[in-house]
Design a protein around this motif. Sequence first.
Motif, PDB file in Angstrom:
ATOM      1  N   ALA A  22      -4.236   0.423  14.417  1.00 24.59           N
ATOM      2  CA  ALA A  22      -3.391  -0.023  13.304  1.00 24.59           C
ATOM      3  C   ALA A  22      -4.107   0.210  11.973  1.00 24.59           C
ATOM      4  O   ALA A  22      -3.492   0.686  11.010  1.00 24.59           O
ATOM      5  CB  ALA A  22      -3.035  -1.498  13.470  1.00 24.59           C
ATOM      6  N   TRP A  23      -5.393  -0.112  11.889  1.00 24.24           N
ATOM      7  CA  TRP A  23      -6.150   0.118  10.661  1.00 24.24           C
ATOM      8  C   TRP A  23      -6.216   1.601  10.325  1.00 24.24           C
ATOM      9  O   TRP A  23      -6.083   1.993   9.163  1.00 24.24           O
ATOM     10  CB  TRP A  23      -7.566  -0.455  10.766  1.00 24.24           C
ATOM     11  CG  TRP A  23      -7.625  -1.916  10.473  1.00 24.24           C
ATOM     12  CD1 TRP A  23      -7.800  -2.921  11.380  1.00 24.24           C
ATOM     13  CD2 TRP A  23      -7.480  -2.551   9.202  1.00 24.24           C
ATOM     14  NE1 TRP A  23      -7.776  -4.141  10.744  1.00 24.24           N
ATOM     15  CE2 TRP A  23      -7.593  -3.940   9.407  1.00 24.24           C
ATOM     16  CE3 TRP A  23      -7.282  -2.077   7.915  1.00 24.24           C
ATOM     17  CZ2 TRP A  23      -7.505  -4.858   8.369  1.00 24.24           C
ATOM     18  CZ3 TRP A  23      -7.203  -2.995   6.883  1.00 24.24           C
ATOM     19  CH2 TRP A  23      -7.306  -4.357   7.111  1.00 24.24           C
ATOM     20  N   ARG A  24      -6.422   2.434  11.331  1.00 19.40           N
ATOM     21  CA  ARG A  24      -6.482   3.883  11.097  1.00 19.40           C
ATOM     22  C   ARG A  24      -5.144   4.425  10.604  1.00 19.40           C
ATOM     23  O   ARG A  24      -5.100   5.251   9.696  1.00 19.40           O
ATOM     24  CB  ARG A  24      -6.915   4.605  12.363  1.00 19.40           C
ATOM     25  CG  ARG A  24      -8.364   4.406  12.702  1.00 19.40           C
ATOM     26  CD  ARG A  24      -8.726   5.067  13.997  1.00 19.40           C
ATOM     27  NE  ARG A  24     -10.089   4.740  14.367  1.00 19.40           N
ATOM     28  CZ  ARG A  24     -10.534   4.750  15.595  1.00 19.40           C
ATOM     29  NH1 ARG A  24      -9.727   5.074  16.600  1.00 19.40           N
ATOM     30  NH2 ARG A  24     -11.781   4.443  15.856  1.00 19.40           N
ATOM     31  N   CYS A  25      -4.066   3.971  11.241  1.00 20.51           N
ATOM     32  CA  CYS A  25      -2.736   4.422  10.810  1.00 20.51           C
ATOM     33  C   CYS A  25      -2.435   3.962   9.389  1.00 20.51           C
ATOM     34  O   CYS A  25      -1.892   4.718   8.579  1.00 20.51           O
ATOM     35  CB  CYS A  25      -1.663   3.921  11.771  1.00 20.51           C
ATOM     36  SG  CYS A  25      -1.689   4.729  13.374  1.00 20.51           S
ATOM     37  N   ALA A  29      -1.786   6.391   6.213  1.00 19.36           N
ATOM     38  CA  ALA A  29      -0.581   6.260   5.391  1.00 19.36           C
ATOM     39  C   ALA A  29      -0.954   6.032   3.924  1.00 19.36           C
ATOM     40  O   ALA A  29      -0.315   6.586   3.022  1.00 19.36           O
ATOM     41  CB  ALA A  29       0.287   5.106   5.898  1.00 19.36           C
ATOM     42  N   LEU A  30      -1.999   5.246   3.686  1.00 17.61           N
ATOM     43  CA  LEU A  30      -2.467   5.015   2.319  1.00 17.61           C
ATOM     44  C   LEU A  30      -2.935   6.321   1.686  1.00 17.61           C
ATOM     45  O   LEU A  30      -2.577   6.629   0.544  1.00 17.61           O
ATOM     46  CB  LEU A  30      -3.591   3.982   2.310  1.00 17.61           C
ATOM     47  CG  LEU A  30      -4.208   3.660   0.966  1.00 17.61           C
ATOM     48  CD1 LEU A  30      -3.177   3.005   0.048  1.00 17.61           C
ATOM     49  CD2 LEU A  30      -5.417   2.765   1.138  1.00 17.61           C
ATOM     50  N   ALA A  31      -3.699   7.096   2.425  1.00 16.15           N
ATOM     51  CA  ALA A  31      -4.182   8.380   1.903  1.00 16.15           C
ATOM     52  C   ALA A  31      -3.026   9.333   1.623  1.00 16.15           C
ATOM     53  O   ALA A  31      -2.990   9.999   0.582  1.00 16.15           O
ATOM     54  CB  ALA A  31      -5.168   9.007   2.885  1.00 16.15           C
ATOM     55  N   ALA A  32      -2.065   9.397   2.550  1.00 17.59           N
ATOM     56  CA  ALA A  32      -0.915  10.291   2.362  1.00 17.59           C
ATOM     57  C   ALA A  32      -0.071   9.855   1.167  1.00 17.59           C
ATOM     58  O   ALA A  32       0.368  10.696   0.364  1.00 17.59           O
ATOM     59  CB  ALA A  32      -0.062  10.318   3.632  1.00 17.59           C
ATOM     60  N   ALA A  33       0.140   8.562   1.018  1.00 14.51           N
ATOM     61  CA  ALA A  33       0.930   8.061  -0.108  1.00 14.51           C
ATOM     62  C   ALA A  33       0.218   8.324  -1.430  1.00 14.51           C
ATOM     63  O   ALA A  33       0.848   8.718  -2.415  1.00 14.51           O
ATOM     64  CB  ALA A  33       1.215   6.567   0.065  1.00 14.51           C
ATOM     65  N   ASN A 123       4.489  -0.014  -4.053  1.00 12.70           N
ATOM     66  CA  ASN A 123       5.065   0.915  -3.077  1.00 12.70           C
ATOM     67  C   ASN A 123       4.017   1.509  -2.161  1.00 12.70           C
ATOM     68  O   ASN A 123       4.205   1.584  -0.942  1.00 12.70           O
ATOM     69  CB  ASN A 123       5.804   2.049  -3.798  1.00 12.70           C
ATOM     70  CG  ASN A 123       7.264   1.769  -3.960  1.00 12.70           C
ATOM     71  OD1 ASN A 123       7.922   1.365  -3.023  1.00 12.70           O
ATOM     72  ND2 ASN A 123       7.768   1.980  -5.152  1.00 12.70           N
ATOM     73  N   VAL A 124       2.917   1.961  -2.729  1.00  7.17           N
ATOM     74  CA  VAL A 124       1.860   2.590  -1.935  1.00  7.17           C
ATOM     75  C   VAL A 124       1.255   1.575  -0.959  1.00  7.17           C
ATOM     76  O   VAL A 124       1.056   1.877   0.222  1.00  7.17           O
ATOM     77  CB  VAL A 124       0.786   3.205  -2.859  1.00  7.17           C
ATOM     78  CG1 VAL A 124      -0.464   3.570  -2.086  1.00  7.17           C
ATOM     79  CG2 VAL A 124       1.344   4.417  -3.578  1.00  7.17           C
ATOM     80  N   LEU A 125       0.969   0.376  -1.449  1.00  6.93           N
ATOM     81  CA  LEU A 125       0.398  -0.651  -0.578  1.00  6.93           C
ATOM     82  C   LEU A 125       1.376  -1.081   0.515  1.00  6.93           C
ATOM     83  O   LEU A 125       0.977  -1.328   1.657  1.00  6.93           O
ATOM     84  CB  LEU A 125      -0.058  -1.853  -1.402  1.00  6.93           C
ATOM     85  CG  LEU A 125      -1.232  -1.593  -2.345  1.00  6.93           C
ATOM     86  CD1 LEU A 125      -1.550  -2.845  -3.152  1.00  6.93           C
ATOM     87  CD2 LEU A 125      -2.448  -1.094  -1.596  1.00  6.93           C
ATOM     88  N   ALA A 126       2.653  -1.161   0.176  1.00  4.52           N
ATOM     89  CA  ALA A 126       3.663  -1.525   1.172  1.00  4.52           C
ATOM     90  C   ALA A 126       3.783  -0.447   2.241  1.00  4.52           C
ATOM     91  O   ALA A 126       3.963  -0.757   3.430  1.00  4.52           O
ATOM     92  CB  ALA A 126       5.011  -1.765   0.501  1.00  4.52           C
ATOM     93  N   THR A 131       2.981   0.598   7.751  1.00  3.90           N
ATOM     94  CA  THR A 131       2.562   1.522   8.807  1.00  3.90           C
ATOM     95  C   THR A 131       1.569   0.848   9.741  1.00  3.90           C
ATOM     96  O   THR A 131       1.693   0.947  10.967  1.00  3.90           O
ATOM     97  CB  THR A 131       1.948   2.792   8.195  1.00  3.90           C
ATOM     98  OG1 THR A 131       2.915   3.405   7.349  1.00  3.90           O
ATOM     99  CG2 THR A 131       1.517   3.763   9.270  1.00  3.90           C
ATOM    100  N   GLY A 132       0.590   0.161   9.174  1.00  6.25           N
ATOM    101  CA  GLY A 132      -0.396  -0.524  10.007  1.00  6.25           C
ATOM    102  C   GLY A 132       0.213  -1.621  10.852  1.00  6.25           C
ATOM    103  O   GLY A 132      -0.097  -1.753  12.040  1.00  6.25           O
TER     104      GLY A 132
END
Length: 143
Positions: A22-25, A29-33, A123-126, A131-132
């Motif tokens: 979950a942390w990796r996902c 997602a944070l990096a992609a956003a 938005n980015v944090l959400a 995702t996690g």
Amino acid sequence: MTISSPAGDQSDWREARARRWAWRCGALALAAACLFVGVVLARSAWNPLRFAHIGTAFSEHDPEGYSGYDGQFFYAIARDWTDAAPAIDGPSLRYMRILYPLTARLLALGQPALVPWTLILVNVLACAAGTGLTAYPVSYTHL
């Protein structure tokens, strides 16, 4: 001497693996956003209002103008939530979804110039958190 059951060890192992996944996902997602936001901002001369898609129909009260997208209404509420009704299409509907613009306004510390940036941040944090939080039960149950 304590005896641990193999089922307990397996459950602990599965939970730890699900938590790591979950942390990796969430981090991915944070990096992609962040990459997406960075590219869009770079292409729009670092104008954070690019994400709001503000149309002239509501911002300039032009009935023939461009209607814009939903982001303009969240921006209007976050910028000035007490006087945003003339700038939004359905005040009763939009004010029912107050958590997102209110969070952005609170993070901006009431400074209207920071509101577009805090809307992006929320938005980015959400995206990362959602995702996690979704990855955890999925990876735990092997779905």
